[in-house]
Design an enzyme around this catalytic site. Structure first.
Site, short mmCIF file in Angstrom:
data_model
loop_
_atom_site.label_atom_id
_atom_site.label_comp_id
_atom_site.label_asym_id
_atom_site.label_seq_id
_atom_site.Cartn_x
_atom_site.Cartn_y
_atom_site.Cartn_z
N LYS A 81 0.82 -1.20 0.00
CA LYS A 81 0.00 0.00 0.00
C LYS A 81 0.85 1.25 0.00
CE LYS A 81 -3.50 -1.98 3.12
NZ LYS A 81 -4.10 -1.81 4.48
N GLU B 203 7.53 2.16 -6.39
CA GLU B 203 7.74 1.61 -5.04
C GLU B 203 8.09 2.75 -4.08
OE1 GLU B 203 7.23 -0.37 -2.93
OE2 GLU B 203 8.78 -1.85 -2.49
N ASP B 204 7.66 2.60 -2.84
CA ASP B 204 7.96 3.64 -1.86
C ASP B 204 9.42 3.62 -1.42
OD1 ASP B 204 7.63 1.20 -0.53
OD2 ASP B 204 6.26 1.96 0.99
N ASP C 241 14.77 -1.15 0.40
CA ASP C 241 15.48 -1.36 1.67
C ASP C 241 16.52 -2.47 1.43
OD1 ASP C 241 16.12 -1.33 4.35
OD2 ASP C 241 14.32 -2.34 5.02
N LYS D 65 17.24 3.20 0.72
CA LYS D 65 18.12 2.99 1.88
C LYS D 65 19.30 2.14 1.40
CE LYS D 65 14.52 2.68 5.43
NZ LYS D 65 13.97 1.78 6.47
N PHE E 28 13.75 4.07 10.47
CA PHE E 28 12.42 3.71 10.00
C PHE E 28 11.61 4.96 9.73
CE2 PHE E 28 8.25 1.79 9.97
CZ PHE E 28 8.51 0.58 9.34
N ASP F 63 3.76 3.40 6.14
CA ASP F 63 3.17 3.12 7.46
C ASP F 63 4.14 2.53 8.46
OD1 ASP F 63 3.38 0.51 6.16
OD2 ASP F 63 2.18 -0.23 7.82
P1 IMP Z 1 12.89 -4.76 1.13
O1 IMP Z 1 12.39 -6.03 0.56
O2 IMP Z 1 13.74 -4.98 2.35
O3 IMP Z 1 13.61 -3.89 0.12
O4 IMP Z 1 11.66 -4.01 1.69
C1 IMP Z 1 10.99 -3.04 1.01
C2 IMP Z 1 9.66 -2.77 1.68
O5 IMP Z 1 9.79 -2.74 3.12
C3 IMP Z 1 9.18 -1.39 1.30
O6 IMP Z 1 8.39 -1.44 0.15
C4 IMP Z 1 8.38 -0.99 2.50
O7 IMP Z 1 7.08 -1.47 2.37
C5 IMP Z 1 9.03 -1.69 3.65
N1 IMP Z 1 9.91 -0.76 4.36
C6 IMP Z 1 11.25 -0.69 4.30
N2 IMP Z 1 11.73 0.30 5.06
C7 IMP Z 1 10.64 0.89 5.60
C8 IMP Z 1 10.47 2.03 6.47
O8 IMP Z 1 11.41 2.72 6.90
N3 IMP Z 1 9.18 2.35 6.80
C9 IMP Z 1 8.12 1.65 6.34
N4 IMP Z 1 8.23 0.59 5.52
C10 IMP Z 1 9.48 0.22 5.15
MG MG Z 2 6.25 -1.43 0.25
#
Ligand code: IMP
Ligand code: MG
Length: 172
Positions: A38, A94-95, A98, A126, A147, A154
């Protein structure tokens, strides 16, 4: 405690920069924006209003298992796209990138559906937390570990309505 990291003005500037890069790259071609729910809904809605290309939008939701603050890369699709992406120019919206695990899985999945092109547009990156090789093609703002919430993003489903992006700091 929440501390503002990016104001609405800074976010708007980043979104406009991203939009103009996308416009330049795609000329007058049609684009299908794939919004990862979302967290990206607000970003998508601002981004597409800055892009003049003919476009469509579709939504996908994935859940990655792990704790509330860290994904483990076991990604399952809980809501799939409704449109076929075959032969289309797809931009994943994508937001946050990470660890990179979520996008790695989604990219592999969508490439199997034979799009004409597949790009990733992420508002936040990040970089220091990357666990797999994953580069966004269009990246808005790079952030340190920490975070963040707000502007659609969220913590336990809350704070999506904040107009700015804030860091969650532990109360001392
Ligand atoms: P990844 O698979 O570790 O790259 O995770 C990516 C997803 O984790 C993002 O699309 C977010 O939904 C969530 N996420 C990563 N960091 C944060 C944060 O600081 N706040 C909220 N959601 C996060
Ligand atoms: Mg996400």
């Amino acid at each position: 405690m929440l501390k503002t990291l990016f104001t609405k003005g800074e976010i708007d500037d980043a979104v406009k920069r991203l939009a103009s890069c996308i416009e330049n790259d795609f000329d007058d071609e049609e684009i299908l924006f794939v919004c990862l729910l979302k967290g990206s809904f607000m970003f998508l809605s601002d981004l597409i209003r800055c892009i003049k290309n003919t476009s469509t939008v579709d939504f996908m939701r994935v859940s990655s298992y792990g704790t509330a603050m860290k994904s483990k890369g076991e990604v399952t699709v809980t809501k799939d796209l409704e449109e076929s992406i075959e032969g289309k120019n797809v931009v994943i919206v994508e937001d946050i990138i990470d660890s990179g695990l979520t996008l790695k899985v989604i990219k592999e999945l969508l490439l199997k559906r034979n799009p004409k092109s597949l790009k990733i547009c992420a508002l936040l990156d990040k970089r220091a937390r990357r666990e797999v090789e994953m580069e966004g093609d269009y990246v808005g703002l790079t952030i340190d570990d920490g975070f963040v919430v707000g502007y659609g993003i969220d913590y336990a489903e809350h704070y999506r309505n904040l107009p700015e992006i804030c860091v969650v700091e532990k109360d001392t």
